[in-house]
Design a protein around this motif. Structure first.
Motif, PDB file in Angstrom:
ATOM      1  N   ALA A   4      33.704  38.322  31.281  1.00  0.00           N
ATOM      2  CA  ALA A   4      34.734  39.373  31.176  1.00  0.00           C
ATOM      3  C   ALA A   4      34.538  40.425  32.258  1.00  0.00           C
ATOM      4  O   ALA A   4      35.493  40.882  32.890  1.00  0.00           O
ATOM      5  CB  ALA A   4      34.688  40.023  29.797  1.00  0.00           C
ATOM      6  N   LEU A   5      33.282  40.753  32.530  1.00  0.00           N
ATOM      7  CA  LEU A   5      32.992  41.771  33.554  1.00  0.00           C
ATOM      8  C   LEU A   5      33.413  41.284  34.936  1.00  0.00           C
ATOM      9  O   LEU A   5      34.006  42.021  35.721  1.00  0.00           O
ATOM     10  CB  LEU A   5      31.494  42.093  33.529  1.00  0.00           C
ATOM     11  CG  LEU A   5      31.123  43.515  33.972  1.00  0.00           C
ATOM     12  CD1 LEU A   5      31.845  44.557  33.109  1.00  0.00           C
ATOM     13  CD2 LEU A   5      29.619  43.737  33.891  1.00  0.00           C
ATOM     14  N   GLY A   8      37.045  41.488  35.136  1.00  0.00           N
ATOM     15  CA  GLY A   8      37.405  42.900  35.290  1.00  0.00           C
ATOM     16  C   GLY A   8      37.258  43.373  36.719  1.00  0.00           C
ATOM     17  O   GLY A   8      38.134  44.045  37.273  1.00  0.00           O
ATOM     18  N   TYR A   9      36.151  43.000  37.361  1.00  0.00           N
ATOM     19  CA  TYR A   9      35.925  43.398  38.754  1.00  0.00           C
ATOM     20  C   TYR A   9      36.958  42.742  39.684  1.00  0.00           C
ATOM     21  O   TYR A   9      37.484  43.379  40.607  1.00  0.00           O
ATOM     22  CB  TYR A   9      34.506  43.068  39.212  1.00  0.00           C
ATOM     23  CG  TYR A   9      33.477  44.064  38.732  1.00  0.00           C
ATOM     24  CD1 TYR A   9      32.370  43.657  37.989  1.00  0.00           C
ATOM     25  CD2 TYR A   9      33.628  45.425  38.990  1.00  0.00           C
ATOM     26  CE1 TYR A   9      31.432  44.584  37.522  1.00  0.00           C
ATOM     27  CE2 TYR A   9      32.709  46.360  38.535  1.00  0.00           C
ATOM     28  CZ  TYR A   9      31.611  45.934  37.798  1.00  0.00           C
ATOM     29  OH  TYR A   9      30.704  46.848  37.335  1.00  0.00           O
ATOM     30  N   SER A  12      40.173  44.591  39.303  1.00  0.00           N
ATOM     31  CA  SER A  12      40.112  45.873  40.034  1.00  0.00           C
ATOM     32  C   SER A  12      40.353  45.643  41.520  1.00  0.00           C
ATOM     33  O   SER A  12      41.129  46.373  42.151  1.00  0.00           O
ATOM     34  CB  SER A  12      38.739  46.516  39.880  1.00  0.00           C
ATOM     35  OG  SER A  12      38.456  46.795  38.551  1.00  0.00           O
TER      36      SER A  12
ATOM     37  N   TRP B  50      43.777  41.450  34.460  1.00  0.00           N
ATOM     38  CA  TRP B  50      43.562  42.580  33.523  1.00  0.00           C
ATOM     39  C   TRP B  50      43.917  42.154  32.090  1.00  0.00           C
ATOM     40  O   TRP B  50      43.218  42.505  31.146  1.00  0.00           O
ATOM     41  CB  TRP B  50      44.407  43.802  33.905  1.00  0.00           C
ATOM     42  CG  TRP B  50      43.820  44.657  34.982  1.00  0.00           C
ATOM     43  CD1 TRP B  50      44.384  44.958  36.195  1.00  0.00           C
ATOM     44  CD2 TRP B  50      42.548  45.325  34.960  1.00  0.00           C
ATOM     45  NE1 TRP B  50      43.545  45.767  36.916  1.00  0.00           N
ATOM     46  CE2 TRP B  50      42.418  46.008  36.196  1.00  0.00           C
ATOM     47  CE3 TRP B  50      41.509  45.398  34.026  1.00  0.00           C
ATOM     48  CZ2 TRP B  50      41.281  46.763  36.510  1.00  0.00           C
ATOM     49  CZ3 TRP B  50      40.384  46.147  34.342  1.00  0.00           C
ATOM     50  CH2 TRP B  50      40.268  46.822  35.578  1.00  0.00           C
ATOM     51  N   PHE B  53      41.156  40.055  30.888  1.00  0.00           N
ATOM     52  CA  PHE B  53      40.023  40.931  30.581  1.00  0.00           C
ATOM     53  C   PHE B  53      40.203  41.571  29.200  1.00  0.00           C
ATOM     54  O   PHE B  53      39.297  41.600  28.374  1.00  0.00           O
ATOM     55  CB  PHE B  53      39.910  42.016  31.658  1.00  0.00           C
ATOM     56  CG  PHE B  53      38.859  43.045  31.401  1.00  0.00           C
ATOM     57  CD1 PHE B  53      39.202  44.306  30.905  1.00  0.00           C
ATOM     58  CD2 PHE B  53      37.520  42.761  31.620  1.00  0.00           C
ATOM     59  CE1 PHE B  53      38.227  45.258  30.655  1.00  0.00           C
ATOM     60  CE2 PHE B  53      36.535  43.720  31.367  1.00  0.00           C
ATOM     61  CZ  PHE B  53      36.895  44.971  30.887  1.00  0.00           C
ATOM     62  N   ARG B  57      37.941  41.113  25.770  1.00  0.00           N
ATOM     63  CA  ARG B  57      37.327  42.271  25.129  1.00  0.00           C
ATOM     64  C   ARG B  57      38.073  42.681  23.837  1.00  0.00           C
ATOM     65  O   ARG B  57      37.726  43.695  23.236  1.00  0.00           O
ATOM     66  CB  ARG B  57      37.331  43.477  26.082  1.00  0.00           C
ATOM     67  CG  ARG B  57      36.352  43.367  27.235  1.00  0.00           C
ATOM     68  CD  ARG B  57      34.922  43.719  26.779  1.00  0.00           C
ATOM     69  NE  ARG B  57      34.071  44.204  27.825  1.00  0.00           N
ATOM     70  CZ  ARG B  57      33.216  43.404  28.504  1.00  0.00           C
ATOM     71  NH1 ARG B  57      33.184  42.124  28.226  1.00  0.00           N
ATOM     72  NH2 ARG B  57      32.436  43.886  29.450  1.00  0.00           N
ATOM     73  N   ILE B  62      44.831  47.496  26.563  1.00  0.00           N
ATOM     74  CA  ILE B  62      44.746  46.880  27.898  1.00  0.00           C
ATOM     75  C   ILE B  62      45.633  45.633  27.948  1.00  0.00           C
ATOM     76  O   ILE B  62      46.358  45.402  28.922  1.00  0.00           O
ATOM     77  CB  ILE B  62      43.276  46.518  28.235  1.00  0.00           C
ATOM     78  CG1 ILE B  62      42.439  47.791  28.390  1.00  0.00           C
ATOM     79  CG2 ILE B  62      43.205  45.668  29.502  1.00  0.00           C
ATOM     80  CD1 ILE B  62      40.968  47.546  28.670  1.00  0.00           C
TER      81      ILE B  62
END
Lengths: 83, 83
Positions: A4-5, A8-9, A12, B50, B53, B57, B62
């Motif tokens: 997930a991280l 997410g990155y 972004s 997103w 993501f 989570r 989101i």
């Protein structure tokens, strides 16, 4: 680092990088006719609020991503308002 | 409800609503010349990531915000690719 991280990155990165080709095109052509002023007023406001949200939560990924998006989208808005 | 959450919801509202005037302008004028295709390819990809993501989570704000932004930005991308 959990999946997930990483997602997410990557998200972004896409969000920030997405403004670069539009900034370049607007500077190169000077053409902003088809771009909506109202869109970028709301976009810039949104990024200010997201940056404030990140500061309130001390979430550095949110702060950095949205501050960068704020600068780039504000550039496009200024070019639009000046044209 | 704490202040940060209010700021977050306002930021989400701005992010989603920001695409509406651009969608309306592109549909009304049919002009997409000044809009960068590369920007919207990255923007759409970013919103997909997103949303993923958010799903990973289980963060409904989101998920909902980015799914809505995905639909609206994809509309603009389709209009750009067809013009």
């Amino acid at each position: 680092m959990d999946t997930a991280l990483i997602v997410g990155y990557l998200a972004s990165l896409c969000s920030v990088c997405s403004f670069l080709p539009q900034v370049r095109k607007v500077i190169r052509t000077g053409d902003t006719e088809a771009i909506s002023t109202k869109m970028y007023c709301l976009t810039v406001t949104g990024f200010i609020l997201w940056t404030a949200f990140g500061l309130m939560r001390s979430e550095w990924p949110i702060i950095v991503t949205n501050a960068a998006c704020f600068v780039l989208s504000a550039l496009i808005l200024v070019k639009k308002l000046r044209s």
